[in-house]
Design a protein around this motif. Structure first.
Motif: not given
Length: 345
Positions: A196-210
């Motif tokens: 839903d967009g919470y948290g910070w992910f500077l590197i593209p693709g890391n959110r999806e990995k998490a």
């Protein structure tokens, strides 16, 4: 495409006061004695009361706010704090507000240390605030008590307390700690929070990995809703049919209603996109179970509609076999459930 799942609600922060702190200390002392008493009461919990509790919670998790209440009350009156909390929830949801009766059960559970009950009693959004039906103890007092106890338990490694702190708006870090500690419920919440967009992910693709990491961890930890969410993630991100089929089946076997519905349709090849062998009897039986649900949600209505589609491909004898299969499945698997968040709606 597979569907998304529900999300938790968050509370805003509030200030502590000297008066509130004094009250907290008094309540904590009272809670110690209450817990000692409740442990003695729990030892006398009868099989009938346990059965009533289990059935009541099962109906509650099917969004049957009404029929669950008499069963939950049986266990709540025997001193079970989990039943007390869910009874308060069922009463609140069926009345669209926290009534005096709901508050009574929240308070009974809170006095035994139930953190979610304390949070519910601290809600600033409930209609009782505007209707004048709330009790004398303020929401701020309850919130201070909840946070104090939650911090103490969280520091000792209690993952439920960590999740409560996140739910109370004390930061995503607490949910991450609970997930890191292996709590499958927290892992599923965290995956949804990242999605839903919470948290910070500077590197593209890391959110999806998490998101993938925590859905998978929760699924492997036995969470049926996460099993479905992980299957859905794989579906949307070019996962293998074998993996998707595995986790969708596991979700259905765990009783997750959306998982059961999707699994049944694919067994009936409506559509045939995951490689399951055609099994109309099993598909009909599972959909039959969904069609008989009497709680809230759309499962029953969808089940009745899908039942007709599956029946069009079957013979009369096969339909009877499907009903027999449904009865056998019901005896050997967990109750159907929406797996609502413990603190939602």
């Amino acid at each position: 495409m597979l569907a998304d799942t529900g999300r938790p609600y968050l509370f805003k922060k509030s200030r502590q006061s000297i008066k509130g702190q004094t009250l907290i200390n008094q309540v904590i002392i009272s809670t110690v004695f209450t817990l000692l008493f409740s442990n003695a009461a729990a030892a006398q919990f009868t099989p009938e009361q346990q059965t009533a509790k289990d059935r009541g919670i099962a109906l509650y998790k099917q969004s049957d706010w009404y029929d669950s209440q008499p069963l939950l009350k049986t266990a709540a009156e025997a001193g079970d704090r989990q039943a007390q909390y869910y009874l308060g929830e069922a009463i609140r949801l069926s009345n669209w507000r926290t009534t005096a009766e709901a508050r009574k059960w929240y308070e009974a559970a809170a006095e035994q240390g139930d953190l979610y009950s304390m949070l519910r009693l601290s809600s600033k959004d409930d209609l009782c605030k505007y209707m004048g039906t709330c009790s004398e103890k303020s929401g701020t007092d309850w919130r201070q008590q909840a946070l104090k106890i939650a911090y103490e338990r969280a520091e000792k490694g209690d993952t439920e307390a960590m999740t409560v702190l996140y739910t109370a708006g004390r930061g995503l870090g607490w949910l991450e700690k609970a997930a890191d500690a292996g709590d499958s419920y927290a892992q599923n919440l965290l995956a949804n929070a990242y999605k839903d967009g919470y948290g910070w992910f500077l590197i593209p693709g890391n959110r999806e990995k998490a998101v993938e990491r925590w859905f998978k961890a929760s699924a492997e930890g036995g969470n049926p809703e996460a099993m479905y969410s992980y299957a859905s993630f794989l579906y949307d991100n070019n996962g293998t049919k074998r993996e998707m089929a595995h986790w969708l089946k596991k979700s259905a076997e765990g009783g997750y209603i959306t998982g059961v519905s999707n699994y049944a349709l694919r067994l009936a090849h409506l559509p045939d996109d995951l490689g399951y062998s055609l099994d109309l009897v099993k598909a009909y039986g599972l959909t039959y179970l969904l069609s008989k649900l009497e709680g809230g949600g759309t499962a029953s209505e969808d089940g009745q509609r899908n039942l007709q589609k599956i029946a069009e491909k079957m013979k009369g004898q096969e339909i009877q076999e499907g009903i027999a299969f449904a009865k056998k499945w019901e005896k050997n698997h967990p109750p159907l459930s929406y797996f609502h968040p413990i603190y939602g709606y």
